[in-house]
Scaffold this motif. Structure first.
Motif, PDB file in Angstrom:
ATOM      1  N   GLN A 138      -2.944 -18.191   2.106  1.00 29.25           N
ATOM      2  CA  GLN A 138      -1.944 -17.656   3.023  1.00 29.25           C
ATOM      3  C   GLN A 138      -2.051 -18.381   4.365  1.00 29.25           C
ATOM      4  N   SER A 139      -0.965 -18.404   5.105  1.00 29.60           N
ATOM      5  CA  SER A 139      -0.975 -19.065   6.410  1.00 29.60           C
ATOM      6  C   SER A 139      -1.727 -18.258   7.456  1.00 29.60           C
ATOM      7  N   GLN A 140      -1.937 -16.976   7.198  1.00 29.18           N
ATOM      8  CA  GLN A 140      -2.607 -16.087   8.149  1.00 29.18           C
ATOM      9  C   GLN A 140      -3.857 -15.513   7.507  1.00 29.18           C
ATOM     10  N   ALA A 141      -5.005 -15.738   8.126  1.00 30.26           N
ATOM     11  CA  ALA A 141      -6.264 -15.236   7.592  1.00 30.26           C
ATOM     12  C   ALA A 141      -6.226 -13.723   7.461  1.00 30.26           C
ATOM     13  N   LYS A 172      16.075  -1.491  -0.171  1.00 30.86           N
ATOM     14  CA  LYS A 172      17.031  -1.200   0.893  1.00 30.86           C
ATOM     15  C   LYS A 172      17.576  -2.464   1.560  1.00 30.86           C
ATOM     16  N   THR A 173      16.696  -3.423   1.852  1.00 34.42           N
ATOM     17  CA  THR A 173      17.108  -4.628   2.582  1.00 34.42           C
ATOM     18  C   THR A 173      16.472  -5.852   1.939  1.00 34.42           C
ATOM     19  N   ASP A 174      17.268  -6.888   1.732  1.00 41.62           N
ATOM     20  CA  ASP A 174      16.748  -8.133   1.164  1.00 41.62           C
ATOM     21  C   ASP A 174      16.487  -9.155   2.267  1.00 41.62           C
ATOM     22  N   PHE A 175      15.522 -10.032   2.023  1.00 39.79           N
ATOM     23  CA  PHE A 175      15.224 -11.118   2.952  1.00 39.79           C
ATOM     24  C   PHE A 175      14.348 -12.124   2.213  1.00 39.79           C
ATOM     25  N   PRO A 176      14.319 -13.372   2.642  1.00 43.48           N
ATOM     26  CA  PRO A 176      13.460 -14.371   2.006  1.00 43.48           C
ATOM     27  C   PRO A 176      11.990 -13.966   2.101  1.00 43.48           C
ATOM     28  N   GLY A 177      11.270 -14.132   1.008  1.00 42.93           N
ATOM     29  CA  GLY A 177       9.854 -13.800   1.001  1.00 42.93           C
ATOM     30  C   GLY A 177       9.556 -12.339   0.755  1.00 42.93           C
ATOM     31  N   LYS A 178      10.569 -11.581   0.387  1.00 44.88           N
ATOM     32  CA  LYS A 178      10.356 -10.145   0.188  1.00 44.88           C
ATOM     33  C   LYS A 178       9.386  -9.871  -0.964  1.00 44.88           C
ATOM     34  N   ALA A 179       9.438 -10.688  -2.016  1.00 43.39           N
ATOM     35  CA  ALA A 179       8.532 -10.487  -3.149  1.00 43.39           C
ATOM     36  C   ALA A 179       7.074 -10.569  -2.700  1.00 43.39           C
ATOM     37  N   GLY A 180       6.791 -11.447  -1.737  1.00 46.19           N
ATOM     38  CA  GLY A 180       5.433 -11.553  -1.222  1.00 46.19           C
ATOM     39  C   GLY A 180       4.997 -10.316  -0.458  1.00 46.19           C
ATOM     40  N   VAL A 181       5.921  -9.726   0.285  1.00 42.08           N
ATOM     41  CA  VAL A 181       5.622  -8.475   1.002  1.00 42.08           C
ATOM     42  C   VAL A 181       5.325  -7.357   0.010  1.00 42.08           C
ATOM     43  N   LEU A 182       6.160  -7.244  -1.020  1.00 45.15           N
ATOM     44  CA  LEU A 182       5.950  -6.199  -2.020  1.00 45.15           C
ATOM     45  C   LEU A 182       4.666  -6.455  -2.812  1.00 45.15           C
ATOM     46  N   ALA A 183       4.350  -7.728  -3.033  1.00 50.21           N
ATOM     47  CA  ALA A 183       3.115  -8.049  -3.745  1.00 50.21           C
ATOM     48  C   ALA A 183       1.894  -7.611  -2.955  1.00 50.21           C
ATOM     49  N   GLN A 184       1.887  -7.860  -1.651  1.00 47.05           N
ATOM     50  CA  GLN A 184       0.779  -7.398  -0.815  1.00 47.05           C
ATOM     51  C   GLN A 184       0.709  -5.874  -0.810  1.00 47.05           C
ATOM     52  N   THR A 185       1.868  -5.249  -0.751  1.00 41.42           N
ATOM     53  CA  THR A 185       1.927  -3.781  -0.765  1.00 41.42           C
ATOM     54  C   THR A 185       1.336  -3.222  -2.050  1.00 41.42           C
ATOM     55  N   ARG A 186       1.699  -3.818  -3.164  1.00 43.59           N
ATOM     56  CA  ARG A 186       1.213  -3.304  -4.448  1.00 43.59           C
ATOM     57  C   ARG A 186      -0.279  -3.559  -4.620  1.00 43.59           C
ATOM     58  N   PHE A 187      -0.780  -4.677  -4.093  1.00 43.85           N
ATOM     59  CA  PHE A 187      -2.226  -4.881  -4.101  1.00 43.85           C
ATOM     60  C   PHE A 187      -2.914  -3.762  -3.322  1.00 43.85           C
ATOM     61  N   LEU A 188      -2.408  -3.457  -2.142  1.00 40.39           N
ATOM     62  CA  LEU A 188      -3.040  -2.423  -1.318  1.00 40.39           C
ATOM     63  C   LEU A 188      -3.009  -1.070  -2.008  1.00 40.39           C
ATOM     64  N   ARG A 189      -1.896  -0.740  -2.620  1.00 39.46           N
ATOM     65  CA  ARG A 189      -1.832   0.535  -3.353  1.00 39.46           C
ATOM     66  C   ARG A 189      -2.871   0.543  -4.471  1.00 39.46           C
ATOM     67  N   ALA A 190      -2.984  -0.564  -5.190  1.00 40.66           N
ATOM     68  CA  ALA A 190      -3.973  -0.660  -6.261  1.00 40.66           C
ATOM     69  C   ALA A 190      -5.386  -0.507  -5.709  1.00 40.66           C
ATOM     70  N   TYR A 191      -5.641  -1.145  -4.570  1.00 39.17           N
ATOM     71  CA  TYR A 191      -6.969  -1.092  -3.969  1.00 39.17           C
ATOM     72  C   TYR A 191      -7.337   0.343  -3.603  1.00 39.17           C
ATOM     73  N   ASN A 226     -18.570 -17.372  10.608  1.00 40.69           N
ATOM     74  CA  ASN A 226     -18.360 -17.943   9.273  1.00 40.69           C
ATOM     75  C   ASN A 226     -17.535 -17.001   8.401  1.00 40.69           C
ATOM     76  N   GLU A 227     -16.581 -16.354   9.019  1.00 44.32           N
ATOM     77  CA  GLU A 227     -15.716 -15.423   8.278  1.00 44.32           C
ATOM     78  C   GLU A 227     -14.569 -16.171   7.606  1.00 44.32           C
ATOM     79  N   ASN A 228     -14.027 -15.550   6.553  1.00 49.38           N
ATOM     80  CA  ASN A 228     -12.893 -16.115   5.811  1.00 49.38           C
ATOM     81  C   ASN A 228     -13.199 -17.550   5.351  1.00 49.38           C
ATOM     82  N   ASN A 229     -14.414 -17.737   4.837  1.00 56.50           N
ATOM     83  CA  ASN A 229     -14.832 -19.062   4.397  1.00 56.50           C
ATOM     84  C   ASN A 229     -14.447 -19.295   2.936  1.00 56.50           C
TER      85      ASN A 229
END
Length: 487
Positions: free
Chosen positions: A196-199, A122-141, A251-254
């Motif tokens: 990733q820049s965000q833990a 529906k809408t394009d923006f920079p970094g959209k492939a990364g958003v869809l990649a995270q989405t598809r990982f979650l669906r797989a999980y 000691n999380e996200n180590n």
């Protein structure tokens, strides 16, 4: 989610048809889900909503231990959470509140991921492939959890299962679902960075590691070995030197964390909506009943380790005290007091019991901030070792990965394994049990390797490899879905 925005746009599950009467045919004040996804912010908000159901997997982890030979259900008495007790004794039926929760919560995660994918163009923006990649990982999980628990399940891709669709969507063979899971994870691995820049955000390594695990569950040993060794050789991961600090909140996200479910103690919840908690509910359930003493908080004494799993640890294995709390020895050393619950063994899952000093806003037993280490680098090493060994690819490399884990456990190379063939296979199985005890993997390890009937009391071959589809879900689908065999 800790380190991820926890306030997200509420997305209605169903779009209701308008009534024909003019006096009620008015515009809703709520945003229509079909008019969403007009900006990157909309996609990010929906993605946080898809992440959110990861926190509900506390129940999957808890029952993955209780169903195995690692722990007993415990609790206050034999009637405390009957669904736990039934699964522990392998007498569960299609009427089980906890199994229905797993079904509902994992499908809620699938729904939220598919909502994004339905409007992916529906809408394009920079970094959209990364958003869809995270989405598809979650669906797989989420789909992987559903397949692990229930086998063949209703299946939809890139579209939401709307109210009424359940009457026309059949159960899909798990082989087809696995194929889509693989595609989703390959896409995620190809479109995400290792860091990733965000833990808490999904990474390339998380996608590769989960893909390797999915291959291993299908006995695709060559494929599993290839992707897992790529993580080992090229990812930024390593074993932390001091295992005793692995599960502490500071000691999380180590460096050993390949994928970690984020929890926080800053947003309370109650028993009326356990999946609403931003805290790790399992931690309170695992806690020491009636505890008064240093370091730990009190809890409900579920999921208590057995003497058998304690005895599985070899002499000199330094992991034992980190994995298992011997409450009698602890009380003798510290002066702590406690009460005993049902099926008291004297042991607790020290990895995931609450520590003092947390905010625990709301109900203290439901809002613990302990992150769940869903995939650790040690798990990756052991999965790679198993794939290399069972696939007949390289026992030398399998030994190398196995011994990396053992050298940390013993602090030296004196206990390294030099076996090959089936003896090496057994050594890897042993190592997975003691390294990962309390982390929810044991039942499914036993099932996928064909050992469950010989290790779990009451396990019936041809039945208990999967759990029953909740009866109410079959009824709500018009009784079109067949129940799993022998339930």
């Amino acid at each position: 989610m800790k380190n991820l925005k926890i306030i997200y746009v509420f997305i209605a599950l169903f779009v209701m048809a308008s009534c024909s009467d003019d006096f009620v045919d008015i515009d809703s004040n709520n945003e229509n889900s079909e008019d969403f996804f007009n900006s990157e912010e909309d996609y990010q908000d929906a993605l946080i909503g898809a992440y959110d159901l990861l926190q509900a997997t506390y129940l999957n982890v808890l029952l993955g231990e209780i169903a195995s030979d690692n722990t007993l259900a415990g609790g206050e008495n034999a009637n405390d959470v009957p669904g736990f007790q039934q699964i522990d004794d392998m007498i569960h039926t299609p009427i089980n509140a906890q199994l229905r929760s797993i079904w509902q919560w994992m499908y809620a995660g699938v729904y939220r991921a598919n909502y994004i994918m339905e409007f992916q163009d529906k809408t394009d923006f920079p970094g959209k492939a990364g958003v869809l990649a995270q989405t598809r990982f979650l669906r797989a999980y989420y789909y992987f959890e559903l397949v692990k628990w229930f086998g063949d399940v209703p299946f939809a891709v890139d579209t939401r299962i709307q109210f009424g669709d359940q009457f026309s969507i059949p159960r899909t063979p798990k082989a087809e679902i696995y194929a889509q899971i693989e595609l989703d994870l390959i896409y995620a691995a190809d479109n995400l960075p290792y860091v990733q820049s965000q833990a808490g955000r999904i990474t390339k390594g998380a996608a590769q590691a989960l893909l390797g695990k999915v291959y291993l569950f299908q006995d695709k040993f060559a494929e599993a070995a290839a992707v897992l060794e790529d993580v080992i050789d090229n990812g930024p991961y390593d074993l932390i030197s001091d295992y005793s600090t692995m599960f502490e909140n500071d000691n999380e996200n180590n460096i050993e964390s390949v994928f970690e479910v984020q929890y926080t103690d800053l947003e309370g919840a109650g028993f009326g909506c356990l999946q609403c908690s931003e805290g790790n509910v399992a931690v309170g359930f695992n806690g020491i009943r009636g505890y008064n003493g240093p370091l730990f908080e009190s809890g409900f004494s579920f999921n208590v380790p057995t003497q058998e799993v304690v005895d599985e640890f070899e002499e000199g294995d330094m992991r034992l005290e980190t994995a298992i709390l011997d409450i009698d020895a602890w009380a003798a050393d510290t002066g702590a007091t406690y009460s005993t619950g049902y099926e008291h063994t004297g042991y607790y899952n020290r990895k995931y019991i609450s520590r003092q000093g947390d905010a625990n806003i709301g109900d203290a037993n439901l809002t613990n901030p302990n992150n769940y280490r869903a995939i650790r680098f040690a798990d990756v090493l052991l999965m790679a070792a198993e794939a290399l060994n069972r696939g007949g690819i390289s026992d030398d490399r399998a030994q190398m990965y196995l011994n990396r884990v053992r050298e940390r456990a013993f602090g030296n190379a004196d206990n390294n394994v030099s076996a090959t063939g089936s003896a090496l296979t057994e050594a890897i199985y042993h190592e997975r049990r003691v390294e990962l005890v309390g982390e929810g993997h044991r039942f499914f390890d036993l099932v996928r390797t064909g050992r469950a009937a010989s290790e779990i009391d009451g396990f019936q071959t041809g039945k208990n490899e999967v759990f029953p589809i909740p009866l109410i879900e079959i009824q709500l689908a018009g009784n079109q879905w067949e129940q799993n065999p022998n339930y």
